[in-house]
Design an enzyme around this catalytic site. Sequence first.
Site, PDB file in Angstrom:
ATOM      1  N   SER A 170       2.249   7.912 -15.735  1.00 36.77           N
ATOM      2  CA  SER A 170       1.715   9.255 -15.551  1.00 36.77           C
ATOM      3  C   SER A 170       0.368   9.367 -16.255  1.00 36.77           C
ATOM      4  O   SER A 170      -0.419   8.422 -16.277  1.00 36.77           O
ATOM      5  CB  SER A 170       2.727  10.293 -16.068  1.00 36.77           C
ATOM      6  OG  SER A 170       2.285  11.603 -15.802  1.00 36.77           O
TER       7      SER A 170
ATOM      8  N   TYR B  88      -6.149  16.167  -9.437  1.00 37.24           N
ATOM      9  CA  TYR B  88      -5.511  15.082 -10.186  1.00 37.24           C
ATOM     10  C   TYR B  88      -4.431  15.651 -11.095  1.00 37.24           C
ATOM     11  O   TYR B  88      -3.302  15.129 -11.137  1.00 37.24           O
ATOM     12  CB  TYR B  88      -6.561  14.325 -11.008  1.00 37.24           C
ATOM     13  CG  TYR B  88      -5.986  13.187 -11.823  1.00 37.24           C
ATOM     14  CD1 TYR B  88      -5.337  12.124 -11.205  1.00 37.24           C
ATOM     15  CD2 TYR B  88      -6.098  13.174 -13.210  1.00 37.24           C
ATOM     16  CE1 TYR B  88      -4.814  11.069 -11.950  1.00 37.24           C
ATOM     17  CE2 TYR B  88      -5.582  12.134 -13.967  1.00 37.24           C
ATOM     18  CZ  TYR B  88      -4.942  11.086 -13.325  1.00 37.24           C
ATOM     19  OH  TYR B  88      -4.415  10.052 -14.081  1.00 37.24           O
TER      20      TYR B  88
ATOM     21  N   ASP C  49       0.887  -1.169   0.000  1.00 38.11           N
ATOM     22  CA  ASP C  49       0.000   0.000   0.000  1.00 38.11           C
ATOM     23  C   ASP C  49       0.917   1.209   0.000  1.00 38.11           C
ATOM     24  O   ASP C  49       1.711   1.387   0.933  1.00 38.11           O
ATOM     25  CB  ASP C  49      -0.890  -0.020   1.248  1.00 38.11           C
ATOM     26  CG  ASP C  49      -1.865   1.154   1.305  1.00 38.11           C
ATOM     27  OD1 ASP C  49      -1.648   2.155   0.591  1.00 38.11           O
ATOM     28  OD2 ASP C  49      -2.839   1.076   2.080  1.00 38.11           O
TER      29      ASP C  49
ATOM     30  N   LYS D  68      -0.319  14.916 -11.041  1.00 38.94           N
ATOM     31  CA  LYS D  68       0.404  14.368 -12.197  1.00 38.94           C
ATOM     32  C   LYS D  68       1.443  15.352 -12.723  1.00 38.94           C
ATOM     33  O   LYS D  68       2.504  14.947 -13.195  1.00 38.94           O
ATOM     34  CB  LYS D  68      -0.574  13.964 -13.295  1.00 38.94           C
ATOM     35  CG  LYS D  68      -1.390  12.720 -12.939  1.00 38.94           C
ATOM     36  CD  LYS D  68      -0.505  11.515 -12.674  1.00 38.94           C
ATOM     37  CE  LYS D  68      -1.311  10.254 -12.413  1.00 38.94           C
ATOM     38  NZ  LYS D  68      -0.455   9.062 -12.167  1.00 38.94           N
TER      39      LYS D  68
ATOM     40  N   ASN E  80       2.662   2.231 -10.675  1.00 38.51           N
ATOM     41  CA  ASN E  80       1.418   2.314 -11.417  1.00 38.51           C
ATOM     42  C   ASN E  80       0.238   2.727 -10.541  1.00 38.51           C
ATOM     43  O   ASN E  80      -0.726   3.306 -11.036  1.00 38.51           O
ATOM     44  CB  ASN E  80       1.128   0.953 -12.073  1.00 38.51           C
ATOM     45  CG  ASN E  80      -0.298   0.839 -12.544  1.00 38.51           C
ATOM     46  OD1 ASN E  80      -0.699   1.447 -13.530  1.00 38.51           O
ATOM     47  ND2 ASN E  80      -1.100   0.051 -11.825  1.00 38.51           N
TER      48      ASN E  80
END
Length: 281
Positions: A134, A148, A56, A152, A83
């Site tokens: 990404s 978000y 985790d 990124k 990922n």
Amino acid sequence: MHKTILITGASQGIGQATAQLFASQGWNVVATMRTPDSAAGQALATLPGVLVTRLDVEDKASIASAIEAGIARFGRIDVLVNNAGYGQIGLFEPVPADTVQRQFDVNVFGVMDTIRAILPHFRAQGGGAVLNVSSGAGMFTLPLASLYCASKFALEGFTEALSYELASQHIAVKLVIPHGGVTGTAFNATSAQATALPAPELASYDAFIADTQAAYAKMVAASAISAQDVAELIHTALTDGSDQLRYLIGDDARGFVKARRSLSEEAYIEYMRGYFAPSQA
């Protein structure tokens, strides 16, 4: 000797497809996920050369344990694929601070913690590779996805800067950047659960939200890529022997990638606002 790859978020979508692909190519695979006893975890565990174990990214102890388990099973780890991630969707204003923190804990700090934990092993063996998954949202921005996009963009900047540092240690650094939609993942469902709903006192946003949702409805990519497509590009990026940093995959029917890369700053902003400008009352 078979090489070994450790993948985070391997229970579904891109991570699962990547684990399956590398296993089929004869690699040893450390497929990590938060719930290794799940049906997906049990299925991966039946594949030759695959170790399924818990990791985790919000739990540093589990990161260390997963790396240790992979080394104990296969003798070494050659590649780390970060990922695991999700998208916090919705207006920024109603999102509480702890929710903002979690978006970065998973998408940014969890990646950093996993890389930091494996670097001593890579340096001790004289090299390795890190690949971060990404998103196009790290190249261009979208309304109702500000957090978000922020996570990124942070990941993109961190990875690029890190690539200079780790080249001195013979550790390759790569970015795979899906954009335009990926099928066969639970990203949309997970993001929907993380959607911030506006409070009644934020009704002034209603028209903007309706306009933006209508704009998104019109921007369906001509052909969405699959999780398998992304997995195959990850394999290419890790085996092509090049020092290329960014690998893009997706349908740019909306022209966002082209606009970001080819237009001036002023022209780019004008182009994007053409999609998301509020309707005139």
